[in-house]
Design an enzyme around this catalytic site. Structure first.
Site: not given
Ligand code: ACM
Length: 772
Positions: A203, A274, A337
């Site tokens: 991440d 991420h 995201e």
């Molecule tokens: C997530 O909670 N961004 C998959």
């Protein structure tokens, strides 16, 4: 009259007997997840020093299951049972039943023996888990239990899971957790007959898996200089460096350990978003030609992989090493995201979009995922991606993990793709499980055990055919605010136990009250396993009723009917000597009151947290009212919660009345002209749950209920504030003499651009309107 009463009595007595029989019966078979068929018997089987374990199948894996059982018995009794292939009385035997499904088992306990039948070692393992749960909880202990009598109640169980995919995710990117804890987490997954461990390995805040070809991923990417100390808007950091990663040997060990518990470990390598920790190590993989740092911010980063050939070569090399370590069919590639800012500003990306005929950046993300999909598929594996990968067109072989809601799962299934359901609303275990004011800091939200338990993974919008694409379900434990194993356990359990039943047990067999009863025995197991489970099960709920004369009274309840609820009326914390709540005599509210209550055991131990609730009695208490718009959601379960005497707070038994995008427009009829000079009304703000304060509040009065005169308008401060607040207004009106009062509160409107739910209507949460 008499006959009717008598009949009612008879029915009540019968119901009581049935209930107590059921309660006792269920306590004798407290298996979680609940088996899909269980026929009870009267006798019992006792494990003695002479009991043998018989393995009549040649499968070496089943022999290993038998060894796990033998070791467990040895740890608690000191006696290692012999494992033999010869049938013998006084035995626990594992037998072949080729007709059973791959995860099914049959379990027959009689006074003479226990027989576990399955067609696979995995089925035998699940039979073994059921056996452990039919033994006393101390069978889970890690030390000798001289007093324990290992007896199994007689029964016949035929069991197999509802869903093939039953998962738990652990976010290792935000915090590193030691291998010993990961193994404990796997044990707990297996104990609940879940079969998938989703490891979120990378991440923005950390890259946690060694990749031989790219050593800087862990040399640089696994370290951040500090972490956020509070919510994002607090903008505070702890100054404490955080680091850690798993070597390839450790990963192999974890994968192998999981296999021994019939759990598949699935890796997740996040792309294209991420990715900031990876960019800190290899900045050339970004679009921006700059130096990156491992992120110290929770949230969504704009710093994402650039879709150039260098990045694809890097990701293919990374995934090649990852696939060598993880034999799983599925490889999770993230996909959630991914802001498009860097791509919008990149000349390279704009040229690439032109060249590939991509109409926007969503299609560029889709192009990115398709290339990765093609590569992973060429290696004989399948990708899973978060539901954002539907945007810009779903990749041909992708399975969707639906998290922002259930729509991703519905869309995927309708397009003929498989989906795994993991919506935030029911399965995000990083959410608060109890009153946020007395819980450790969490990301937000509010998710009780009961809400997890109540989740139905197959969306009603799907046809029977489409529903076959719902492979199963998973709970996610994101760890922004979870830095220790103890805290992870606290957030995961017992909510993960509820998930297990959602994933395993047929919908028609689910029953929360019955689950709650079994959960009590389960807590004993968790204690023996040293699991720091949360005690929110013992949260008290308070509700108001009307007594025979129509006066409001307070009822205090806990799901566990064996506890004693003790309370005080003077604002002090209740203790073992405080008044005991008598369900036959609810507490009359004859004046404004503060009731502090908690659940206690019969021996005086406090079992859960204190619930302090305020009650007001005013001219509006118990009065009905009309609303211009119906409330869309109210947590207290009654529409007339605005005048039920309970003042809204942040505990789980509040009766907030919610309006989604709509205003509060309530007209209260006091029944006759009445003198008053003050109105109390409260609003909640919980930004992460999209609940915002109103823009303004206006009070009107009327004598005929038709023409209203405004007597006060209050502008509200709707700027950013701590996550959870209750804004209590106590509005002085001057002396009024009227029959009708209108309370109007203007909804916040659409959520601002800076809010994750931007553009969506805000909720308005209002409670108790008191008139004095
Ligand atoms: C997530 O909670 N961004 C998959």
């Amino acid at each position: 009259m008499k006959t009717t009463k008598f009949l009612i009595m008879k029915k009540l007595i019968l119901a009581f007997f049935l209930l107590s029989f059921y309660a006792n019966a269920q306590n004798t078979y407290p298996v979680i997840p609940k088996p899909n068929s269980l026929v009870e018997g009267k006798g019992k089987f006792s494990i003695t020093p002479k009991t043998k374990i018989v393995v009549s199948t040649n499968a070496p894996e089943t022999r290993k299951v038998a060894e796990q059982l033998a070791q467990r018995i040895q740890i608690v009794t000191g006696n290692l049972p012999e494992i033999t292939s010869q049938k013998t009385p006084n035995s626990i035997s594992f037998e072949d039943a080729p007709a059973l499904g791959p995860e099914a088992y049959e379990f027959v306990a009689s006074p003479a023996s226990v027989i576990i039948k399955a067609s696979t070692a995995k089925g035998h393992f699940y039979g073994f888990q059921t056996l452990l749960q039919l033994l006393p909880p101390s069978v889970y202990s890690s030390s000798l239990q001289p007093a324990v009598k290992l007896t199994v109640p007689e029964c016949v169980i035929k069991d197999e899971p509802r869903f093939g995919y039953r998962g738990m995710m652990l976010d290792l990117g935000r915090h590193y957790f030691p291998v010993s804890f990961i193994k404990k987490y796997i044990d707990l997954i297996a104990m609940h007959k879940l079969n998938t461990f989703h490891m979120h390995l990378t991440d923005d805040q950390g890259w946690r898996i060694e990749i031989k070809k790219y050593p800087k991923l862990t040399e640089i990417g696994s370290k951040r200089k500090e972490s956020m100390a509070g919510h994002y808007r607090d903008q505070k950091w702890d100054g404490i460096p955080h680091e850690g990663f798993y070597t390839q040997d450790e990963i192999r060990d974890i994968v192998k350990y999981a296999e021994s518990k019939f759990v598949t470990a699935i890796p997740e390598i996040e792309l294209p978003g991420h990715a900031q920790a990876a960019l800190a190590a290899y900045p050339e993989l970004g679009c921006e030609n700059k130096k990156y740092e491992v992120s110290t911010l929770w949230g969504v980063s704009d710093q994402v992989f650039c879709p150039n050939e260098q990045t694809f070569e890097f990701l293919q090399n990374v995934l090649t090493e990852v696939m060598e370590l993880f034999p799983s069919k599925y490889i999770h590639i993230g996909g959630d995201e991914c802001p498009k800012t860097a791509w919008k500003n990149s000349e390279f990306c704009q040229q690439l979009m032109k060249k590939e005929g991509l109409k926007d950046e969503h299609e560029l993300q889709s192009y990115f995922i398709r290339r990765i999909d093609k590569f992973v598929t060429s290696k004989g594996r399948k990708i899973i991606g978060w539901d954002e990968i539907l945007e810009g067109g779903i990749s041909p072989n992708a399975t969707i993990m639906s998290w922002r809601g259930i729509e991703g799962g519905i869309d995927a299934a309708k397009q003929g793709h498989d989906a795994i359901m993991t919506p935030t609303s029911n399965l995000y275990l990083d959410y608060y499980q109890s009153n946020p004011l007395t819980e450790p800091i969490a990301i937000g939200g509010y998710l009780t055990i009961e809400k997890v338990y109540g989740y139905e993974p197959v969306p009603a919008a799907l046809t029977k055919e489409q529903a076959k694409h719902i492979l199963g379900t998973q709970a996610n434990l994101w760890t922004e605010y979870i830095a220790t194993p103890e805290h992870a356990e606290y957030m995961a359990f017992p909510r993960a136990s509820a998930l297990a039943e959602v994933a395993w047990t047929k919908a028609e067999l689910k029953d929360y009250k019955n689950f709650a009863l079994r959960l009590k025995t389960h807590f004993e197991r968790l204690k023996h396993l040293g699991v720091n489970y949360a005690r929110s099960y013992y949260d008290i709920t308070a509700s108001t009723l009307k007594d025979a004369k129509g006066f409001p009274v307070v009822k205090l309840e806990n799901i566990d009917k064996d506890v004693i609820i003790r309370y005080t009326l003077d604002g002090t914390e209740p203790n073992a000597q405080s008044l005991a709540f008598d369900p036959a005599k609810n507490i009359p509210i004859n004046a404004d009151m503060l009731i502090s209550s908690a659940a206690f055991s019969k021996t005086g131990d406090q079992l859960g947290k204190v619930l302090t609730k305020q009650f007001v009695v005013s001219l509006s208490t118990g009065k009905t009212y009309t609303l211009a718009d119906e409330p869309q959601g109210y947590t207290g379960g009654e529409k007339y919660a605005l005048t039920n005497a309970i003042v809204g707070d942040l505990s789980n038994s509040s009766s907030w009345v919610g309006f989604n995008g709509k205003d509060l427009d309530a007209v209260i009829d006091l029944g006759q002209r009445t003198l008053f000079n003050r109105i109390g009304v409260a609003f909640q703000r919980a930004s992460a749950s999209w609940i915002m304060l109103p823009r303004y509040v206006e009070i009107f009065v009327s004598d005929d209920g038709k023409t209203f005169k405004s007597v006060k308008r209050i502008e509200m401060d709707t700027s950013d504030k701590p996550e959870y607040i209750v804004q209590q207004l106590n509005i002085a009106l001057g002396t009024q003499n009227a029959r009708y009062i209108k309370v109007f509160a203007k909804n916040y409107g659409k959520l601002a651009d800076s809010h994750p739910g931007h553009g969506n209507p805000a909720w308005l949460f209002v409670d108790e309107i008191s008139v004095k």
